[in-house]
Design an enzyme around this catalytic site. Sequence first.
Site, PDB file in Angstrom:
ATOM      1  N   GLU A  91     -10.824  -7.833  -7.014  1.00  0.00           N
ATOM      2  CA  GLU A  91      -9.470  -7.418  -7.385  1.00  0.00           C
ATOM      3  C   GLU A  91      -9.166  -7.697  -8.849  1.00  0.00           C
ATOM      4  O   GLU A  91      -9.679  -8.661  -9.415  1.00  0.00           O
ATOM      5  CB  GLU A  91      -8.457  -8.238  -6.586  1.00  0.00           C
ATOM      6  CG  GLU A  91      -8.607  -8.140  -5.114  1.00  0.00           C
ATOM      7  CD  GLU A  91      -7.770  -9.196  -4.403  1.00  0.00           C
ATOM      8  OE1 GLU A  91      -7.856  -9.267  -3.186  1.00  0.00           O
ATOM      9  OE2 GLU A  91      -7.062  -9.951  -5.084  1.00  0.00           O
ATOM     10  N   CYS A 107      -5.307  -9.604 -15.210  1.00  0.00           N
ATOM     11  CA  CYS A 107      -5.919 -10.761 -14.561  1.00  0.00           C
ATOM     12  C   CYS A 107      -7.217 -10.284 -13.904  1.00  0.00           C
ATOM     13  O   CYS A 107      -7.186  -9.408 -13.034  1.00  0.00           O
ATOM     14  CB  CYS A 107      -4.904 -11.254 -13.533  1.00  0.00           C
ATOM     15  SG  CYS A 107      -5.496 -12.567 -12.507  1.00  0.00           S
ATOM     16  N   CYS A 114     -15.392 -17.463  -3.895  1.00  0.00           N
ATOM     17  CA  CYS A 114     -15.467 -18.684  -4.708  1.00  0.00           C
ATOM     18  C   CYS A 114     -16.008 -19.797  -3.832  1.00  0.00           C
ATOM     19  O   CYS A 114     -15.645 -19.895  -2.655  1.00  0.00           O
ATOM     20  CB  CYS A 114     -14.080 -19.051  -5.231  1.00  0.00           C
ATOM     21  SG  CYS A 114     -14.059 -20.533  -6.259  1.00  0.00           S
ATOM     22  N   CYS A 118     -10.642 -24.249  -2.422  1.00  0.00           N
ATOM     23  CA  CYS A 118      -9.310 -24.861  -2.490  1.00  0.00           C
ATOM     24  C   CYS A 118      -8.543 -24.416  -1.254  1.00  0.00           C
ATOM     25  O   CYS A 118      -8.593 -23.253  -0.867  1.00  0.00           O
ATOM     26  CB  CYS A 118      -8.575 -24.437  -3.767  1.00  0.00           C
ATOM     27  SG  CYS A 118      -9.476 -24.907  -5.249  1.00  0.00           S
ATOM     28  N   CYS A 121      -6.026 -21.316  -1.176  1.00  0.00           N
ATOM     29  CA  CYS A 121      -6.422 -20.093  -1.879  1.00  0.00           C
ATOM     30  C   CYS A 121      -7.202 -19.145  -0.971  1.00  0.00           C
ATOM     31  O   CYS A 121      -8.174 -19.542  -0.330  1.00  0.00           O
ATOM     32  CB  CYS A 121      -7.266 -20.495  -3.095  1.00  0.00           C
ATOM     33  SG  CYS A 121      -7.989 -19.092  -3.942  1.00  0.00           S
ATOM     34  N   GLU A 179     -14.379 -18.721  -9.766  1.00  0.00           N
ATOM     35  CA  GLU A 179     -14.302 -19.807 -10.742  1.00  0.00           C
ATOM     36  C   GLU A 179     -15.176 -19.410 -11.951  1.00  0.00           C
ATOM     37  O   GLU A 179     -16.416 -19.447 -11.865  1.00  0.00           O
ATOM     38  CB  GLU A 179     -14.794 -21.111 -10.082  1.00  0.00           C
ATOM     39  CG  GLU A 179     -15.061 -22.253 -11.030  1.00  0.00           C
ATOM     40  CD  GLU A 179     -13.903 -22.577 -11.984  1.00  0.00           C
ATOM     41  OE1 GLU A 179     -12.760 -22.737 -11.543  1.00  0.00           O
ATOM     42  OE2 GLU A 179     -14.163 -22.664 -13.199  1.00  0.00           O
ATOM     43  N   LEU A 232      -4.473 -27.985 -12.215  1.00  0.00           N
ATOM     44  CA  LEU A 232      -4.388 -29.393 -11.798  1.00  0.00           C
ATOM     45  C   LEU A 232      -3.953 -29.476 -10.337  1.00  0.00           C
ATOM     46  O   LEU A 232      -4.611 -30.066  -9.519  1.00  0.00           O
ATOM     47  CB  LEU A 232      -3.365 -30.132 -12.667  1.00  0.00           C
ATOM     48  CG  LEU A 232      -3.843 -30.679 -13.997  1.00  0.00           C
ATOM     49  CD1 LEU A 232      -2.696 -31.410 -14.682  1.00  0.00           C
ATOM     50  CD2 LEU A 232      -5.029 -31.623 -13.825  1.00  0.00           C
ATOM     51  N   CYS A 351      -4.392 -13.950  -5.514  1.00  0.00           N
ATOM     52  CA  CYS A 351      -5.800 -13.608  -5.570  1.00  0.00           C
ATOM     53  C   CYS A 351      -6.470 -13.679  -4.204  1.00  0.00           C
ATOM     54  O   CYS A 351      -6.238 -14.576  -3.425  1.00  0.00           O
ATOM     55  CB  CYS A 351      -6.529 -14.449  -6.610  1.00  0.00           C
ATOM     56  SG  CYS A 351      -6.835 -16.126  -6.146  1.00  0.00           S
TER      57      CYS A 351
HETATM   58  N1  SAH Z   1     -10.809 -20.525 -10.123  1.00  0.00           N
HETATM   59  C1  SAH Z   1      -9.904 -20.567 -11.197  1.00  0.00           C
HETATM   60  C2  SAH Z   1      -9.255 -19.237 -11.525  1.00  0.00           C
HETATM   61  C3  SAH Z   1      -8.809 -18.381 -10.380  1.00  0.00           C
HETATM   62  S1  SAH Z   1      -7.506 -19.034  -9.396  1.00  0.00           S
HETATM   63  C4  SAH Z   1      -8.859 -21.645 -10.985  1.00  0.00           C
HETATM   64  O1  SAH Z   1      -8.737 -22.154  -9.869  1.00  0.00           O
HETATM   65  O2  SAH Z   1      -8.182 -21.978 -11.956  1.00  0.00           O
HETATM   66  C5  SAH Z   1      -6.089 -18.758 -10.441  1.00  0.00           C
HETATM   67  C6  SAH Z   1      -4.864 -19.616 -10.099  1.00  0.00           C
HETATM   68  O3  SAH Z   1      -4.286 -19.191  -8.859  1.00  0.00           O
HETATM   69  C7  SAH Z   1      -5.167 -21.092  -9.958  1.00  0.00           C
HETATM   70  O4  SAH Z   1      -4.284 -21.850 -10.773  1.00  0.00           O
HETATM   71  C8  SAH Z   1      -4.873 -21.374  -8.487  1.00  0.00           C
HETATM   72  O5  SAH Z   1      -4.453 -22.699  -8.323  1.00  0.00           O
HETATM   73  C9  SAH Z   1      -3.820 -20.332  -8.169  1.00  0.00           C
HETATM   74  N2  SAH Z   1      -3.681 -20.004  -6.756  1.00  0.00           N
HETATM   75  C10 SAH Z   1      -4.650 -19.808  -5.846  1.00  0.00           C
HETATM   76  N3  SAH Z   1      -4.123 -19.524  -4.632  1.00  0.00           N
HETATM   77  C11 SAH Z   1      -2.783 -19.526  -4.778  1.00  0.00           C
HETATM   78  C12 SAH Z   1      -1.678 -19.302  -3.885  1.00  0.00           C
HETATM   79  N4  SAH Z   1      -1.884 -19.014  -2.612  1.00  0.00           N
HETATM   80  N5  SAH Z   1      -0.429 -19.407  -4.384  1.00  0.00           N
HETATM   81  C13 SAH Z   1      -0.210 -19.677  -5.686  1.00  0.00           C
HETATM   82  N6  SAH Z   1      -1.210 -19.885  -6.577  1.00  0.00           N
HETATM   83  C14 SAH Z   1      -2.481 -19.828  -6.122  1.00  0.00           C
HETATM   84 FE1  SF4 Z   2     -11.772 -20.889  -6.399  1.00  0.00          FE
HETATM   85 FE2  SF4 Z   2      -9.688 -21.011  -8.111  1.00  0.00          FE
HETATM   86 FE3  SF4 Z   2      -9.349 -20.250  -5.534  1.00  0.00          FE
HETATM   87 FE4  SF4 Z   2      -9.948 -22.780  -6.076  1.00  0.00          FE
HETATM   88  S1  SF4 Z   2      -8.078 -21.696  -6.703  1.00  0.00           S
HETATM   89  S2  SF4 Z   2     -10.891 -21.541  -4.464  1.00  0.00           S
HETATM   90  S3  SF4 Z   2     -11.312 -22.556  -7.796  1.00  0.00           S
HETATM   91  S4  SF4 Z   2     -10.508 -19.179  -7.083  1.00  0.00           S
END
Ligand code: SAH
Ligand code: SF4
Length: 359
Positions: A91, A107, A114, A118, A121, A179, A232, A351
């Site tokens: 995407e 973006c 990934c 997390c 996510c 990532e 963070l 995402c």
């Molecule tokens: N892997 C990298 C970049 C992609 S994620 C990273 O984690 O920074 C981009 C951002 O989306 C990150 O800050 C992550 O914490 C946030 N994110 C992921 N899932 C989310 C959700 N369900 N709601 C809000 N932010 C989210």
């Molecule tokens: Fe990967 Fe970023 Fe999603 Fe964490 S928040 S699972 S590092 S894409």
Amino acid sequence: MKTNLKQLTKEELLLFVENLGQKPYRSRQIINWIYKKHATSINEMCDLSRDFRDELNEIAFISNLNLLQRRVSKDGTRKFLFELEDGETIESVLIPNIRGRNKFTLCISSQVGCALGCRFCMTGLLGLKRNLRAHEIIDQIIIVNRLINLNSIIPAALANKGTNGNFEISNIVFMGMGEPLNNFNEVGRALRNITELMGFSRRKITVSTAGIIPGIRKLADTGPAANIAVSLNAANDETRNRIMPINKKYNLTKLIKACKEFPLPPNRRITFEYVLLGGINDSGKDALLLVELIRGIKSKINLIPYNPVHSSTGFKKPPESRVLEFQKVLRKAGLIVIIRKSKGADISAACGQLRAGYK
Ligand code: SAH
Ligand code: SF4
């Protein structure tokens, strides 16, 4: 195997045409066709001789992503789902800039899925399918660029009079799926082409990481770096371990040390992203811990209220009053804080959501 011209750097392309007995300016013509005119085939490059085009077609090609789905949100955000050569999907999300409505931030994704898992996510729930190649990263920009200038995707309300349909991607953020620092080589190659061949300033590019420390150091070592954003999402190890398993490998002490050592060019700041999860990391105490944690780092903070992606995560979005209170504590301590409204919530723009919903 045929060479994908979009995978080559400036030097490699020069060497490639020279090895075919061509003059160096031929590589500039090819670059112009691919990156400025967004050609989708070698045959379109009409200022190359027919013979040279035939020779190129024998040994090279230009890759393209297949657009599977496009959604436009009420807030102007657009989401694209692309299919890769092997059938995997990724995407990209296009967000109108607050100022200058004919300018957008794109973006982009760096991996299919990934590995970091997390808990909040959608991409994390998917696991890692594979790394993207540089050309697949670059293609997201080229194709969206082409699409936004085919007026069809710009709603009339957004197409300001006087812009003459001239829409521009002004900023690139690696905040889509994956990532980026776990795919360092291909992301690095893409960064070179985005800056050297597409002409983006590094100041306009942001690489977002969940805290891959060797990658942060490598990014710092590879010259005039792109901006960096660090997710963070918690200000103490106990909470961060719960929501981001990567914290067990690279804990907050090590991560903050790497941030402090990151050589920031003048007038630039590290962005800290902080996803607010109701009842998990959104208390006044958490805000104060965050203030302490990042003290002394030239930074700005993006607060992102959790975008509910899947019922299985068990997380909830905090009430707006909580978000504002959290911001107030940080601001009182002199920090720069932006609340990033969940863009395009009505089109599953968080995402990983669009891919997950596509069957
Ligand atoms: N892997 C990298 C970049 C992609 S994620 C990273 O984690 O920074 C981009 C951002 O989306 C990150 O800050 C992550 O914490 C946030 N994110 C992921 N899932 C989310 C959700 N369900 N709601 C809000 N932010 C989210
Ligand atoms: Fe990967 Fe970023 Fe999603 Fe964490 S928040 S699972 S590092 S894409």
